[in-house]
Design a protein around this motif. Structure first.
Motif, PDB file in Angstrom:
ATOM      1  N   LYS A  10      46.487  48.125 101.113  1.00 43.99           N
ATOM      2  CA  LYS A  10      46.276  46.977 100.226  1.00 43.99           C
ATOM      3  C   LYS A  10      46.816  47.840  98.917  1.00 43.99           C
ATOM      4  O   LYS A  10      46.764  48.709  98.834  1.00 43.99           O
ATOM      5  CB  LYS A  10      44.418  47.391 100.371  1.00 43.99           C
ATOM      6  CG  LYS A  10      43.701  46.556 101.394  1.00 43.99           C
ATOM      7  CD  LYS A  10      42.704  46.188 101.187  1.00 43.99           C
ATOM      8  CE  LYS A  10      41.746  45.388 102.414  1.00 43.99           C
ATOM      9  NZ  LYS A  10      40.214  45.427 101.622  1.00 43.99           N
ATOM     10  N   ASP A  32      40.904  48.702  95.266  1.00 45.06           N
ATOM     11  CA  ASP A  32      40.849  48.335  96.530  1.00 45.06           C
ATOM     12  C   ASP A  32      42.032  49.269  96.946  1.00 45.06           C
ATOM     13  O   ASP A  32      42.278  48.867  98.530  1.00 45.06           O
ATOM     14  CB  ASP A  32      40.312  46.939  97.267  1.00 45.06           C
ATOM     15  CG  ASP A  32      41.836  45.986  96.758  1.00 45.06           C
ATOM     16  OD1 ASP A  32      42.642  46.665  95.233  1.00 45.06           O
ATOM     17  OD2 ASP A  32      42.281  44.911  96.696  1.00 45.06           O
ATOM     18  N   CYS A  95      34.201  44.744  96.750  1.00 45.70           N
ATOM     19  CA  CYS A  95      34.127  42.961  96.370  1.00 45.70           C
ATOM     20  C   CYS A  95      35.617  42.166  96.965  1.00 45.70           C
ATOM     21  O   CYS A  95      36.417  42.653  97.106  1.00 45.70           O
ATOM     22  CB  CYS A  95      34.434  42.326  95.341  1.00 45.70           C
ATOM     23  SG  CYS A  95      34.072  41.293  94.779  1.00 45.70           S
ATOM     24  N   SER A  96      34.481  41.240  98.653  1.00 45.97           N
ATOM     25  CA  SER A  96      36.117  40.393  98.704  1.00 45.97           C
ATOM     26  C   SER A  96      36.011  38.936  98.955  1.00 45.97           C
ATOM     27  O   SER A  96      34.493  38.842 100.117  1.00 45.97           O
ATOM     28  CB  SER A  96      36.300  41.398 100.189  1.00 45.97           C
ATOM     29  OG  SER A  96      37.345  40.540 100.831  1.00 45.97           O
ATOM     30  N   PRO A  97      36.350  38.519  98.799  1.00 48.60           N
ATOM     31  CA  PRO A  97      37.932  38.453  97.846  1.00 48.60           C
ATOM     32  C   PRO A  97      36.601  38.620  96.531  1.00 48.60           C
ATOM     33  O   PRO A  97      35.867  38.960  96.130  1.00 48.60           O
ATOM     34  CB  PRO A  97      38.273  37.095  97.285  1.00 48.60           C
ATOM     35  CG  PRO A  97      37.348  36.052  98.200  1.00 48.60           C
ATOM     36  CD  PRO A  97      36.041  36.832  99.088  1.00 48.60           C
ATOM     37  N   ASN A  98      38.294  38.996  96.000  1.00 43.62           N
ATOM     38  CA  ASN A  98      37.984  39.427  93.653  1.00 43.62           C
ATOM     39  C   ASN A  98      37.982  37.860  92.972  1.00 43.62           C
ATOM     40  O   ASN A  98      39.305  38.002  92.821  1.00 43.62           O
ATOM     41  CB  ASN A  98      38.215  40.331  94.100  1.00 43.62           C
ATOM     42  CG  ASN A  98      37.777  40.636  92.222  1.00 43.62           C
ATOM     43  OD1 ASN A  98      36.203  40.928  92.196  1.00 43.62           O
ATOM     44  ND2 ASN A  98      39.024  42.200  91.163  1.00 43.62           N
ATOM     45  N   GLY A 100      33.575  37.510  94.724  1.00 42.38           N
ATOM     46  CA  GLY A 100      33.562  37.387  96.137  1.00 42.38           C
ATOM     47  C   GLY A 100      32.520  37.543  96.336  1.00 42.38           C
ATOM     48  O   GLY A 100      31.425  38.609  95.283  1.00 42.38           O
ATOM     49  N   SER A 102      30.420  41.017  96.663  1.00 41.29           N
ATOM     50  CA  SER A 102      30.379  42.836  96.677  1.00 41.29           C
ATOM     51  C   SER A 102      28.737  43.070  97.316  1.00 41.29           C
ATOM     52  O   SER A 102      27.928  42.252  97.471  1.00 41.29           O
ATOM     53  CB  SER A 102      30.625  42.209  94.795  1.00 41.29           C
ATOM     54  OG  SER A 102      28.908  41.645  94.618  1.00 41.29           O
ATOM     55  N   THR A 131      32.254  40.444  91.785  1.00 37.01           N
ATOM     56  CA  THR A 131      33.433  40.956  91.017  1.00 37.01           C
ATOM     57  C   THR A 131      33.178  42.945  91.376  1.00 37.01           C
ATOM     58  O   THR A 131      32.683  43.427  91.522  1.00 37.01           O
ATOM     59  CB  THR A 131      33.796  40.680  89.611  1.00 37.01           C
ATOM     60  OG1 THR A 131      33.355  41.382  88.878  1.00 37.01           O
ATOM     61  CG2 THR A 131      33.743  39.354  89.278  1.00 37.01           C
TER      62      THR A 131
END
Length: 263
Positions: A10, A32, A95-98, A100, A102, A131
């Motif tokens: 990542k 991340d 958080c995923s996505p950011n 998104g 969390s 976030t």
């Protein structure tokens, strides 16, 4: 010097690299980020085809293979006994996505037999549209709340260290909030202070506790045991959509928890 190979799972760019500065370019400033170094290209390719979590576990088992299976030691760096603390609280957000989905996690270590030992894990504070920064700030806030509770119920004074891999969160509370408050919670030219409400709450509690606590910034995804465990709890909170911060009731088996999904 033998050539080193680095895997980035990542980052701004993923893949296998042979230059550490290039790895830093793709991972610096990312909470991340997932990366690891290997001694051979073959090992790096096998790791990249798998996952960061599995690579972390394989390294853990390799380094700890001579120890009994029941031991809590892994290749991760355990809390530093050199730090004069009775209690260490690690906090982390995922958080995923950011922005998104969390969640937030905490790992608590307490002094016993002259060693800091894992005694509790917490996960929760799920947000449908959060976030990385809100999740990290929530971690710091609830680390403060847990600290206050522990101090109120302690029979003797305790030295508590709070550890976070979010420099943004730490700076918000220990550096910037004082100036923002002095100016009526405003920034120059009317710029918005993001996450203001949680910052206000966190700063107010910090003011009450700052003489009795120490806040330390740690590097994320650097095999620091407490940071890795709080990360796993943050991901668990996100996956299970756990809103209330709740104790983890599973076995405190560090190796098994480290094998859980990372953020």
């Amino acid at each position: 010097m033998s050539k080193k190979f680095y895997v980035v799972w990542k980052g701004a760019k993923t893949g296998i690299f042979t230059s550490w500065p290039e790895v830093q370019q793709h991972t610096a400033g990312r909470s991340d980020a997932q990366f690891m170094g290997f001694e051979s290209k073959q090992a790096a390719e096998a790791a990249f085809a798998s996952t960061y979590t599995k690579a972390l576990m394989q390294r853990s088992l390799k380094n700890g293979g001579a120890k009994k299976a029941s031991t809590s030691k892994t290749s991760t760096k355990t809390p530093q006994e050199s730090v004069a603390a009775d209690i260490e609280i690690y906090c982390d957000g995922a958080c995923s996505p950011n922005p998104g989905k969390s969640g937030t996690g905490l790992a608590v270590y307490e002094l016993a037999d002259n060693k800091l030992q894992l005694t509790a894990l917490y996960y929760g504070l799920y947000q449908e549209m959060g976030t990385n920064n809100t999740a990290e700030l929530n971690g710091l806030l609830y680390a403060f709340k847990l600290t206050q509770h522990m101090l109120n119920n302690a029979s003797t004074p305790k030295k508590i260290t709070i550890l976070s891999d979010s420099k943004y969160s730490i700076d918000c509370i220990t550096k910037w909030a004082k100036g923002w408050e002095a100016k009526g919670w405003t920034r120059p030219k009317g710029e918005e202070i993001k996450n203001l409400e949680v910052i206000k709450t966190c700063y107010a509690l910090y003011q009450k506790l700052k003489s009795t606590i120490r806040i330390v910034h740690v590097k994320g995804h650097a095999d620091i045991e407490g940071n890795e465990l709080s990360d796993r709890m943050a991901v668990l909170a996100r996956k299970e959509k756990q809103v209330k911060l709740t104790p983890y009731t599973g076995e405190l088996n560090i190796k098994k928890i480290l094998a859980m999904e990372s953020g």
